[in-house]
Write a protein that holds these residues in place. Structure first.
Motif, PDB file in Angstrom:
ATOM      1  N   GLN A  56       0.822  -1.390   0.077  1.00 22.37           N
ATOM      2  CA  GLN A  56      -0.227  -0.029  -0.011  1.00 22.37           C
ATOM      3  C   GLN A  56       0.799   1.426   0.206  1.00 22.37           C
ATOM      4  O   GLN A  56       0.590   2.474  -0.631  1.00 22.37           O
ATOM      5  CB  GLN A  56      -0.875   0.004   1.137  1.00 22.37           C
ATOM      6  N   ASP A  57       1.964   1.202   0.658  1.00 23.57           N
ATOM      7  CA  ASP A  57       2.812   2.374   0.913  1.00 23.57           C
ATOM      8  C   ASP A  57       3.705   2.796  -0.269  1.00 23.57           C
ATOM      9  O   ASP A  57       4.595   3.478  -0.042  1.00 23.57           O
ATOM     10  CB  ASP A  57       3.580   2.525   2.320  1.00 23.57           C
ATOM     11  N   PHE A  58       3.657   1.969  -1.253  1.00 26.28           N
ATOM     12  CA  PHE A  58       4.648   2.054  -2.163  1.00 26.28           C
ATOM     13  C   PHE A  58       4.164   2.536  -3.606  1.00 26.28           C
ATOM     14  O   PHE A  58       4.831   2.540  -4.558  1.00 26.28           O
ATOM     15  CB  PHE A  58       5.388   0.849  -2.550  1.00 26.28           C
ATOM     16  N   ALA A  59       2.805   3.020  -3.563  1.00 31.47           N
ATOM     17  CA  ALA A  59       2.128   3.341  -4.703  1.00 31.47           C
ATOM     18  C   ALA A  59       2.725   4.520  -5.774  1.00 31.47           C
ATOM     19  O   ALA A  59       2.860   4.182  -6.974  1.00 31.47           O
ATOM     20  CB  ALA A  59       0.723   3.704  -4.323  1.00 31.47           C
ATOM     21  N   ASP A  60       3.551   5.104  -5.105  1.00 32.22           N
ATOM     22  CA  ASP A  60       4.254   6.301  -5.848  1.00 32.22           C
ATOM     23  C   ASP A  60       5.735   5.966  -6.247  1.00 32.22           C
ATOM     24  O   ASP A  60       6.322   6.922  -6.724  1.00 32.22           O
ATOM     25  CB  ASP A  60       3.852   7.730  -5.136  1.00 32.22           C
ATOM     26  N   ARG A  61       5.927   4.979  -5.931  1.00 35.21           N
ATOM     27  CA  ARG A  61       7.584   4.776  -6.063  1.00 35.21           C
ATOM     28  C   ARG A  61       7.654   4.243  -7.568  1.00 35.21           C
ATOM     29  O   ARG A  61       6.555   3.839  -8.219  1.00 35.21           O
ATOM     30  CB  ARG A  61       8.136   3.263  -5.308  1.00 35.21           C
ATOM     31  N   ARG A  62       9.049   4.315  -7.994  1.00 33.17           N
ATOM     32  CA  ARG A  62       9.230   3.718  -9.306  1.00 33.17           C
ATOM     33  C   ARG A  62       9.673   2.254  -9.022  1.00 33.17           C
ATOM     34  O   ARG A  62      10.314   2.010  -8.221  1.00 33.17           O
ATOM     35  CB  ARG A  62      10.170   4.488 -10.166  1.00 33.17           C
ATOM     36  N   PRO A  63       9.459   1.446 -10.205  1.00 35.59           N
ATOM     37  CA  PRO A  63      10.067   0.201 -10.126  1.00 35.59           C
ATOM     38  C   PRO A  63      11.334  -0.152  -9.708  1.00 35.59           C
ATOM     39  O   PRO A  63      11.605  -0.989  -8.846  1.00 35.59           O
ATOM     40  CB  PRO A  63       9.641  -0.735 -11.455  1.00 35.59           C
ATOM     41  N   ARG A  64      12.283   0.736 -10.298  1.00 41.34           N
ATOM     42  CA  ARG A  64      13.606   0.661  -9.982  1.00 41.34           C
ATOM     43  C   ARG A  64      14.022   0.833  -8.310  1.00 41.34           C
ATOM     44  O   ARG A  64      15.032   0.702  -7.765  1.00 41.34           O
ATOM     45  CB  ARG A  64      14.698   1.576 -11.028  1.00 41.34           C
TER      46      ARG A  64
ATOM     47  N   LEU B 176      12.502  -0.304  -5.818  1.00 41.92           N
ATOM     48  CA  LEU B 176      11.983  -1.430  -5.019  1.00 41.92           C
ATOM     49  C   LEU B 176      12.922  -2.464  -5.180  1.00 41.92           C
ATOM     50  O   LEU B 176      13.732  -2.720  -6.139  1.00 41.92           O
ATOM     51  CB  LEU B 176      10.671  -1.857  -5.744  1.00 41.92           C
ATOM     52  N   SER B 177      12.839  -3.281  -4.099  1.00 39.72           N
ATOM     53  CA  SER B 177      13.675  -4.587  -4.156  1.00 39.72           C
ATOM     54  C   SER B 177      13.144  -5.584  -4.944  1.00 39.72           C
ATOM     55  O   SER B 177      11.949  -5.641  -5.372  1.00 39.72           O
ATOM     56  CB  SER B 177      13.846  -5.170  -2.697  1.00 39.72           C
ATOM     57  N   GLY B 178      13.752  -6.903  -5.346  1.00 44.72           N
ATOM     58  CA  GLY B 178      13.240  -7.776  -6.002  1.00 44.72           C
ATOM     59  C   GLY B 178      12.109  -8.334  -5.588  1.00 44.72           C
ATOM     60  O   GLY B 178      11.141  -8.584  -6.526  1.00 44.72           O
ATOM     61  N   GLY B 179      11.836  -8.726  -4.461  1.00 45.84           N
ATOM     62  CA  GLY B 179      10.761  -9.136  -3.844  1.00 45.84           C
ATOM     63  C   GLY B 179       9.515  -8.180  -4.011  1.00 45.84           C
ATOM     64  O   GLY B 179       8.322  -8.522  -4.310  1.00 45.84           O
ATOM     65  N   GLN B 180       9.833  -6.940  -3.876  1.00 47.89           N
ATOM     66  CA  GLN B 180       8.662  -5.743  -3.961  1.00 47.89           C
ATOM     67  C   GLN B 180       8.298  -5.689  -5.385  1.00 47.89           C
ATOM     68  O   GLN B 180       7.134  -5.486  -5.528  1.00 47.89           O
ATOM     69  CB  GLN B 180       9.285  -4.514  -3.370  1.00 47.89           C
ATOM     70  N   GLN B 181       9.380  -5.876  -6.392  1.00 46.00           N
ATOM     71  CA  GLN B 181       8.928  -5.950  -7.834  1.00 46.00           C
ATOM     72  C   GLN B 181       8.092  -6.968  -8.003  1.00 46.00           C
ATOM     73  O   GLN B 181       7.214  -6.795  -8.688  1.00 46.00           O
ATOM     74  CB  GLN B 181      10.216  -5.943  -8.463  1.00 46.00           C
TER      75      GLN B 181
ATOM     76  N   ALA C 135      14.948 -15.007  -9.768  1.00 44.62           N
ATOM     77  CA  ALA C 135      15.903 -14.137  -9.603  1.00 44.62           C
ATOM     78  C   ALA C 135      15.740 -13.736  -7.995  1.00 44.62           C
ATOM     79  O   ALA C 135      16.736 -12.839  -7.894  1.00 44.62           O
ATOM     80  CB  ALA C 135      15.255 -12.802 -10.316  1.00 44.62           C
ATOM     81  N   LEU C 136      15.112 -14.302  -7.218  1.00 46.68           N
ATOM     82  CA  LEU C 136      15.112 -13.914  -5.735  1.00 46.68           C
ATOM     83  C   LEU C 136      16.071 -14.821  -4.997  1.00 46.68           C
ATOM     84  O   LEU C 136      16.287 -15.832  -5.245  1.00 46.68           O
ATOM     85  CB  LEU C 136      13.686 -14.144  -5.227  1.00 46.68           C
ATOM     86  N   ASP C 137      16.710 -14.413  -3.974  1.00 47.80           N
ATOM     87  CA  ASP C 137      17.513 -14.920  -3.220  1.00 47.80           C
ATOM     88  C   ASP C 137      16.820 -16.236  -2.282  1.00 47.80           C
ATOM     89  O   ASP C 137      15.324 -16.078  -2.240  1.00 47.80           O
ATOM     90  CB  ASP C 137      18.596 -14.296  -2.284  1.00 47.80           C
ATOM     91  N   ARG C 138      17.366 -17.188  -1.566  1.00 48.59           N
ATOM     92  CA  ARG C 138      16.780 -18.455  -1.377  1.00 48.59           C
ATOM     93  C   ARG C 138      15.537 -18.101  -0.371  1.00 48.59           C
ATOM     94  O   ARG C 138      14.335 -18.421  -0.149  1.00 48.59           O
ATOM     95  CB  ARG C 138      17.622 -19.328  -0.801  1.00 48.59           C
TER      96      ARG C 138
END
Lengths: 269, 369
Positions: free
Chosen positions: B131-139, B141-146, B170-173
């Motif tokens: 919810q709190d990331f709506a205005d971020r750009r993809p880059r 964000l972390s891999g998991g968030q992306q 692409a995610l770590d274990r």
């Protein structure tokens, strides 16, 4: 880790080579820039006395002003047409398979191997045979032929590096092909397109050989005006124009950099 | 084919095949994916699983055969009219848009009203806890968030089928495990038919309702994870999914439901789940490491072996054993770490009487993964 003496020497050798290359590239401009401030009426180096008067002369000489206006018009129109046509062709080349694809590609790339004076001469003969007026559009057409291969290459490379998954994701989300092109492909290709357009404009702005054939007194470009000037006068005005020229292109590049980040546009990132 | 069975299938693949300039990527394939099912296409690279996914998505056109989604014939329908959600391996988030714009993309193409778009985007982002990331750009964000954004973007359009193309690789274990659980929870809650492509057998076993194991453009076995693991239909499946110990054996015949085998010179009657057994003669015996029991070298009926290497794995140790009766001369067993043995110790391996499978030797030569 300690470096050996050889490493140090190689290190220094590398730096010297680098400086030498830079000097070699920049030297012509430095010489011209210095000569432009020469007070004497004959282009000589190094100058004995310094003066701004050739800059004043450059701005007062009518043909340069008219030439600059022509060159800018031609660069803007020529680059725009070459960008639209070239980008369209690059897109077709990248996305579709069809017969004579290689042939068409070859024809479009041929201006790279045909000398500019041949292109200029050819278009001059053609326009005379077709009784076309020798106006600004003839010069624009000539420049489009010359710069289009560069645009096609530049956009084609951008398309080759383009991540098709973006388009596929957009399609899966309900975007029709046209909508995806507008909202995803074109915005993401913008740096590549800007790069192609910028190269086209600069190449057009610098083009001399072909222009010489197709211009007349009223459509002559700045490089042609400069050439005509130097045939009559041998004073440092031309050096002053050169400096202004370089500064103008540098300013354009700075503006591009501000809006697009030059590293991205020039594909060196 | 009755209409009832077709009712049941969210995706039905009828004899779909695909070749690329003469090279067969996918042999004609028949597959029904049930409504709400999590089906995994598992196989090594080049097995045709991604081709099949692209065919379902509509990015590729089938050479022959028909494809139905929700009983609707979609073989010729372009991707943007198929109403499917996709999450790609690299997520393919639109870099020139914010997270909210990314998620809203599929609603804008559907001309959903602004108010409803805002509501559904917020809902989708809440579903993936962003919810709190709506205005971020993809880059930013972390891999998991992306990946969560990619999932929200695919889910917000309420797709008929969700396609996942190796989304965890692409995610770590640690993150991968957490995302797998989260994805499975969301998928179950929404009752969403899901096709998941992976080459990772652990992922396949832990997430799927059913697994279709593929190789060389064909489905080699389809079934629940325990079917695939405990009752592999052929040698390819047995070696691609899980660890396999293979022994050279001789099948003498079948007596009273048990196959009479000779392994390492000793007779071994085996009750197998297989319906078809190979002809009597030389065969390959397949046994999972956990079905083998370590015994003393002298034990009656045990296959002799020598410890070659012991690999410490924390809670257990892998014992790699040199064994003359094994295919390739090597087998592997897991023992509690405290019971690991040093190299050079002769041991015996007691093989199970029930559970292993018997495959023809020719199979072994062409099919070991």
């Amino acid at each position: 880790m300690r470096k050996s003496l050889l490493d140090h020497l190689l290190d220094w050798a590398g730096r010297i080579v680098l400086i030498a290359i830079l000097a070699f590239v920049l030297l012509p401009f430095v010489v011209v820039a210095i000569a432009s401030f020469n007070d004497g009426a004959i282009l000589s180096f190094p100058p004995r006395e310094w003066s701004w008067r050739w800059y004043a002369n450059a701005f007062q000489y009518r043909d340069f002003g008219a030439g600059l206006t022509n060159s800018l018009k031609i660069a803007v129109f020529g680059a725009t047409i070459a960008l639209i046509a070239g980008a369209g062709f690059a897109y077709v080349l990248d996305r579709y398979e069809f017969r004579f694809k290689n042939t068409l590609n070859g024809i479009l790339m041929s201006p790279l191997i045909i000398p500019n004076f041949t292109i200029g001469l050819g278009l001059l003969i053609l326009s005379a045979a077709a009784s076309l007026p020798r106006n600004l559009w003839l010069v624009v057409a000539t420049h489009v032929v010359i710069v289009m291969p560069f645009v096609v290459r530049s956009v084609y490379v951008s398309l080759q590096n383009f991540e098709r998954r973006f388009e596929q994701a957009a399609e899966s989300l309900g975007g029709s092909p046209w909508h995806v092109l507008r909202t995803i492909t074109l915005p993401l290709l913008a740096p590549g397109l800007a790069s192609g357009g910028l190269f086209a404009a600069i190449l057009s702005f610098n083009e001399f050989t072909a222009s010489l054939f197709v211009v007349n007194q009223s459509t002559q470009t700045l490089p042609v005006a400069m050439y005509n000037y130097v045939r009559e006068y041998a004073d440092p005005t031309l050096a002053a124009v050169s400096v202004i020229y370089v500064l103008a292109v540098a300013v354009i590049l700075l503006i591009v950099h501000k809006f697009f980040r030059l590293e991205k546009v020039l594909n060196v990132e | 084919m009755s209409s009832e069975t077709r009712n049941d299938a969210a995706v039905q693949i009828d004899g779909v095949s695909k070749s690329f300039s003469g090279t067969v990527a996918l042999e004609p394939i028949w597959l029904k994916i049930r409504r709400g099912e999590f089906l995994t296409l598992l196989g090594p690279s080049g097995c045709g699983k991604t081709t099949l996914l692209n065919l379902i998505a509509g990015f590729l056109e089938a050479d022959e055969g028909e494809l139905f989604i929700d009983r609707e014939l979609v073989t010729q329908v372009p991707p943007h009219q198929r109403e499917i959600g996709i999450v790609f391996q690299n997520y393919a988030l639109f870099p020139h848009m914010t997270v909210a714009q990314n998620v809203a993309y599929g609603l804008r193409t559907r001309r959903v009203s602004k108010a409803e778009t805002a509501e559904r985007v917020a809902e989708a982002l809440a579903l993936v806890k962003l919810q709190d990331f709506a205005d971020r750009r993809p880059r930013q964000l972390s891999g998991g968030q992306q990946q969560r954004v990619a999932l929200a973007r695919a889910l917000v359009i309420r797709p008929r089928v969700l396609l996942l193309d190796e989304p965890f690789s692409a995610l770590d274990r640690n993150l991968r495990t957490a995302m797998q659980v989260e994805l499975r929870e969301i998928q179950t809650r929404l009752g969403l038919t899901t096709v998941f492509v992976t080459h990772d057998q652990n992922e396949a076993l832990s997430m799927s309702d059913r697994i279709a194991v593929m190789s060389q453009g064909r489905v080699r076995q389809i079934g629940a994870p325990d079917d695939i693991y405990d009752r592999p239909a052929n040698l390819f499946v047995s070696t691609f999914v899980g660890d396999a110990n293979l022994f050279d054996a001789t099948l003498q015949g079948v007596q009273g439901g048990a196959a009479e085998l000779i392994v390492g010179g000793a007779p071994l009657p085996v009750e197998t789940y297989q319906e078809d057994l190979p002809e009597p003669g030389p065969v390959t015996l397949f046994v999972r490491p956990e079905q083998c029991r370590l015994t003393g070298a002298e034990e009656q009926g045990a296959v002799p072996a020598i410890v070659a290497l012991s690999v410490y794995q924390g809670s257990y140790a892998e014992l790699h054993l040199d064994c003359a009766a094994a295919r390739g001369g090597r087998i592997m067993l897991r023992v509690p770490a405290a019971k690991a043995l040093p190299a050079g110790i002769p041991v015996g391996i007691a093989l199970p009487r029930t559970g292993p499978a018997i495959y023809a030797v020719e199979d072994a030569d062409k099919e070991v993964a």
